[in-house]
Write a protein that holds these residues in place. Structure first.
Motif, PDB file in Angstrom:
ATOM      1  N   GLY A 139       0.766  -1.079  -0.080  1.00 53.45           N
ATOM      2  CA  GLY A 139       0.027  -0.031  -0.050  1.00 53.45           C
ATOM      3  C   GLY A 139       0.913   1.452   0.049  1.00 53.45           C
ATOM      4  N   GLY A 140       0.469   2.476   0.589  1.00 54.13           N
ATOM      5  CA  GLY A 140       1.003   3.663   0.601  1.00 54.13           C
ATOM      6  C   GLY A 140       0.044   4.730   0.640  1.00 54.13           C
ATOM      7  N   VAL A 141       0.487   6.106   0.470  1.00 51.12           N
ATOM      8  CA  VAL A 141      -0.513   7.072   0.353  1.00 51.12           C
ATOM      9  C   VAL A 141      -0.078   7.547  -1.057  1.00 51.12           C
ATOM     10  CG1 VAL A 141      -1.057   9.514   1.040  1.00 51.12           C
ATOM     11  CG2 VAL A 141      -0.497   7.835   2.822  1.00 51.12           C
ATOM     12  N   ARG A 142      -1.235   7.718  -1.700  1.00 57.98           N
ATOM     13  CA  ARG A 142      -1.177   8.368  -3.224  1.00 57.98           C
ATOM     14  C   ARG A 142      -1.971   9.627  -3.201  1.00 57.98           C
ATOM     15  NH1 ARG A 142      -3.160   4.430  -7.739  1.00 57.98           N
ATOM     16  NH2 ARG A 142      -0.758   3.488  -7.611  1.00 57.98           N
ATOM     17  N   ALA A 143      -1.593  10.742  -3.661  1.00 58.17           N
ATOM     18  CA  ALA A 143      -2.562  11.974  -3.899  1.00 58.17           C
ATOM     19  C   ALA A 143      -3.063  12.096  -5.307  1.00 58.17           C
ATOM     20  CB  ALA A 143      -1.782  12.995  -3.475  1.00 58.17           C
ATOM     21  N   ASN A 144      -4.179  12.608  -5.419  1.00 60.46           N
ATOM     22  CA  ASN A 144      -4.766  12.448  -6.968  1.00 60.46           C
ATOM     23  C   ASN A 144      -5.131  13.933  -7.075  1.00 60.46           C
ATOM     24  OD1 ASN A 144      -5.387  11.300  -9.388  1.00 60.46           O
ATOM     25  ND2 ASN A 144      -7.635  11.523  -8.498  1.00 60.46           N
ATOM     26  N   PHE A 145      -4.983  14.612  -8.081  1.00 63.35           N
ATOM     27  CA  PHE A 145      -5.395  15.957  -8.281  1.00 63.35           C
ATOM     28  C   PHE A 145      -5.494  16.025  -9.873  1.00 63.35           C
ATOM     29  CE2 PHE A 145      -3.975  16.641  -3.841  1.00 63.35           C
ATOM     30  CZ  PHE A 145      -4.823  17.713  -3.769  1.00 63.35           C
ATOM     31  N   VAL A 146      -6.461  17.258 -10.353  1.00 65.47           N
ATOM     32  CA  VAL A 146      -6.332  17.578 -11.692  1.00 65.47           C
ATOM     33  C   VAL A 146      -5.867  19.028 -11.688  1.00 65.47           C
ATOM     34  CG1 VAL A 146      -8.834  18.052 -11.354  1.00 65.47           C
ATOM     35  CG2 VAL A 146      -7.742  17.715 -13.619  1.00 65.47           C
ATOM     36  N   SER A 147      -5.143  19.660 -12.715  1.00 63.78           N
ATOM     37  CA  SER A 147      -4.872  20.872 -12.884  1.00 63.78           C
ATOM     38  C   SER A 147      -4.904  21.427 -14.214  1.00 63.78           C
ATOM     39  CB  SER A 147      -3.314  21.049 -12.511  1.00 63.78           C
ATOM     40  OG  SER A 147      -2.821  22.375 -12.775  1.00 63.78           O
ATOM     41  N   THR A 148      -5.320  22.633 -14.555  1.00 63.71           N
ATOM     42  CA  THR A 148      -5.322  23.192 -15.611  1.00 63.71           C
ATOM     43  C   THR A 148      -3.827  23.353 -16.408  1.00 63.71           C
ATOM     44  OG1 THR A 148      -5.382  25.489 -14.980  1.00 63.71           O
ATOM     45  CG2 THR A 148      -7.579  24.460 -15.071  1.00 63.71           C
ATOM     46  N   LEU A 149      -3.792  23.865 -17.360  1.00 66.03           N
ATOM     47  CA  LEU A 149      -2.434  24.104 -18.253  1.00 66.03           C
ATOM     48  C   LEU A 149      -1.626  25.265 -17.313  1.00 66.03           C
ATOM     49  CD1 LEU A 149      -3.085  23.868 -21.972  1.00 66.03           C
ATOM     50  CD2 LEU A 149      -1.855  22.120 -20.292  1.00 66.03           C
ATOM     51  N   ASP A 150      -2.634  26.382 -16.696  1.00 68.79           N
ATOM     52  CA  ASP A 150      -2.045  27.671 -16.300  1.00 68.79           C
ATOM     53  C   ASP A 150      -1.921  27.331 -14.397  1.00 68.79           C
ATOM     54  OD1 ASP A 150      -4.719  27.632 -16.299  1.00 68.79           O
ATOM     55  OD2 ASP A 150      -4.771  29.519 -16.314  1.00 68.79           O
ATOM     56  N   GLY A 179     -14.526  19.930  -9.875  1.00 76.62           N
ATOM     57  CA  GLY A 179     -15.132  19.274 -10.887  1.00 76.62           C
ATOM     58  C   GLY A 179     -15.263  19.874 -12.252  1.00 76.62           C
ATOM     59  N   SER A 180     -15.270  21.087 -12.257  1.00 79.77           N
ATOM     60  CA  SER A 180     -15.556  21.946 -13.337  1.00 79.77           C
ATOM     61  C   SER A 180     -14.115  21.984 -14.311  1.00 79.77           C
ATOM     62  CB  SER A 180     -15.631  23.462 -13.121  1.00 79.77           C
ATOM     63  OG  SER A 180     -14.617  24.034 -12.345  1.00 79.77           O
ATOM     64  N   ILE A 181     -13.021  21.233 -13.964  1.00 79.61           N
ATOM     65  CA  ILE A 181     -12.143  21.043 -14.881  1.00 79.61           C
ATOM     66  C   ILE A 181     -11.777  19.738 -15.308  1.00 79.61           C
ATOM     67  CG2 ILE A 181     -10.804  23.410 -14.460  1.00 79.61           C
ATOM     68  CD1 ILE A 181      -8.819  22.071 -12.586  1.00 79.61           C
ATOM     69  N   VAL A 224       4.528  11.681   4.334  1.00 73.86           N
ATOM     70  CA  VAL A 224       3.780  10.362   4.294  1.00 73.86           C
ATOM     71  C   VAL A 224       3.327  10.276   2.935  1.00 73.86           C
ATOM     72  CG1 VAL A 224       3.168  10.292   6.719  1.00 73.86           C
ATOM     73  CG2 VAL A 224       1.616  11.255   5.002  1.00 73.86           C
ATOM     74  N   VAL A 225       3.320  11.051   1.957  1.00 77.19           N
ATOM     75  CA  VAL A 225       2.848  10.843   0.528  1.00 77.19           C
ATOM     76  C   VAL A 225       3.867   9.883  -0.112  1.00 77.19           C
ATOM     77  CG1 VAL A 225       2.196  11.792  -1.492  1.00 77.19           C
ATOM     78  CG2 VAL A 225       1.767  12.962   0.430  1.00 77.19           C
ATOM     79  N   ASP A 226       3.659   8.858  -0.666  1.00 74.70           N
ATOM     80  CA  ASP A 226       4.247   8.004  -1.583  1.00 74.70           C
ATOM     81  C   ASP A 226       4.281   8.390  -3.077  1.00 74.70           C
ATOM     82  OD1 ASP A 226       5.355   6.253   0.638  1.00 74.70           O
ATOM     83  OD2 ASP A 226       3.295   5.866   0.623  1.00 74.70           O
ATOM     84  N   GLU A 227       3.140   8.568  -3.494  1.00 74.66           N
ATOM     85  CA  GLU A 227       2.999   8.704  -5.027  1.00 74.66           C
ATOM     86  C   GLU A 227       2.077  10.004  -5.135  1.00 74.66           C
ATOM     87  OE1 GLU A 227       3.478   4.221  -6.753  1.00 74.66           O
ATOM     88  OE2 GLU A 227       1.546   5.202  -6.303  1.00 74.66           O
ATOM     89  N   PHE A 228       2.173  10.545  -6.323  1.00 75.94           N
ATOM     90  CA  PHE A 228       1.239  11.577  -6.729  1.00 75.94           C
ATOM     91  C   PHE A 228       0.789  11.517  -8.188  1.00 75.94           C
ATOM     92  CE2 PHE A 228       1.670  16.457  -8.106  1.00 75.94           C
ATOM     93  CZ  PHE A 228       0.337  16.571  -8.053  1.00 75.94           C
ATOM     94  N   ALA A 229      -0.359  11.199  -8.264  1.00 76.17           N
ATOM     95  CA  ALA A 229      -1.272  11.285  -9.588  1.00 76.17           C
ATOM     96  C   ALA A 229      -1.816  12.550 -10.089  1.00 76.17           C
ATOM     97  CB  ALA A 229      -2.192  10.230  -9.582  1.00 76.17           C
ATOM     98  N   LEU A 230      -1.411  13.215 -11.206  1.00 79.94           N
ATOM     99  CA  LEU A 230      -1.961  14.331 -11.551  1.00 79.94           C
ATOM    100  C   LEU A 230      -2.198  14.418 -13.056  1.00 79.94           C
ATOM    101  CD1 LEU A 230      -2.189  17.501 -11.149  1.00 79.94           C
ATOM    102  CD2 LEU A 230       0.308  17.503 -12.249  1.00 79.94           C
ATOM    103  N   THR A 231      -3.643  14.989 -13.259  1.00 84.71           N
ATOM    104  CA  THR A 231      -4.008  15.142 -14.690  1.00 84.71           C
ATOM    105  C   THR A 231      -3.814  16.453 -14.921  1.00 84.71           C
ATOM    106  OG1 THR A 231      -5.653  13.144 -14.401  1.00 84.71           O
ATOM    107  CG2 THR A 231      -6.071  15.076 -16.289  1.00 84.71           C
ATOM    108  N   LEU A 232      -3.238  16.839 -16.518  1.00 86.07           N
ATOM    109  CA  LEU A 232      -3.234  18.098 -16.668  1.00 86.07           C
ATOM    110  C   LEU A 232      -4.260  18.364 -17.690  1.00 86.07           C
ATOM    111  CD1 LEU A 232      -1.199  20.331 -16.291  1.00 86.07           C
ATOM    112  CD2 LEU A 232       0.210  19.593 -18.183  1.00 86.07           C
ATOM    113  N   ALA A 233      -5.312  19.008 -17.390  1.00 84.59           N
ATOM    114  CA  ALA A 233      -6.206  19.214 -18.208  1.00 84.59           C
ATOM    115  C   ALA A 233      -6.091  20.373 -19.391  1.00 84.59           C
ATOM    116  CB  ALA A 233      -7.729  19.623 -17.565  1.00 84.59           C
TER     117      ALA A 233
END
Length: 227
Positions: free
Chosen positions: A32-43, A54-56, A172-181
């Protein structure tokens, strides 16, 4: 969805992914582990003009978002984000961090489990679904340890940006998932990490695990390498 890079093969390897292959890419490491998940705009904004992530979101991000929830043992989220995004109970337990001990109304009832994590200063009394962890502030490393001991070692942290900062600062964060919208919103919005500078000199380092693309959205997974 196309695989652009898989660091485990140390090469760029374009190719379409099926559901099974995508699930293998996003499976938690053994233990296991701690994975953070986020979405970000290009800017660099973590939210749209309405102040909500939710709007991006894009279709590709939504697909990976739901997949990671299915693979996780629990979702860790700050009370403010849970309230703003209208979180509801589901098949994956929702663990809400609130220093004031307030569970958002949207999570007050329904099918599925919601755990409120708070500190002694909130005045809340401990029970099965209220965890008092820490004195004046919530002790995040102790929360992660307790989740592991409770059979929930694969933790998906969904924010908000202030909680993500505190998790990173606590180490405590092991992984970082990021979507670039593929979107630009302008304004003065929060980034995915909000708070004081991280690290003693130049922040925290991370190494890429994989990179995907679908309809202009880039979806990456990184391993946090700095302590």
């Amino acid at each position: 969805m196309r695989l652009l890079l898989d660091s485990r093969s140390r090469s760029f390897s374009p190719g379409l992914l099926g559901d099974d292959a995508l699930a293998r890419l996003y499976a938690w490491p053994s233990g296991g582990g701690v994975r953070a998940n986020f979405v970000s705009t290009l800017d660099g904004s973590a939210v749209g003009a309405d102040g909500r992530s939710g709007s991006i979101n894009t279709d590709a991000d939504g697909r990976v978002f739901h997949l990671q929830r299915e693979l996780a043992d629990c979702v860790l989220v700050g009370a403010g984000t849970a309230r703003a995004e209208g979180y509801r109970r589901g098949s994956t337990p929702i663990v809400v961090v609130s220093a004031h001990g307030h569970l958002p109304e949207s999570l007050a009832d329904g099918e599925g489990r919601a755990i409120l994590v708070t500190c002694a200063a909130s005045g809340r009394t401990e029970d099965d679904d209220v965890w008092v962890v820490g004195d004046d502030v919530v002790d995040l490393p102790a929360v992660v340890s307790r989740l592991r001991e409770s059979g929930m070692p694969a933790v998906l942290a969904e924010g908000g940006p202030h909680l993500f900062h505190d998790l990173l600062e606590a180490g405590v964060v092991d992984e970082f998932a990021l979507t670039l919208a593929p979107r630009l919103v302008g304004g003065d919005h929060l980034r995915v990490v909000a708070g004081s500078p991280l690290g003693e000199t130049s922040g925290l380092d991370a190494e890429i695990v994989h990179l995907l693309e679908e309809d202009g959205s880039l979806l990456g997974l990184w391993r946090v390498t700095s302590p």
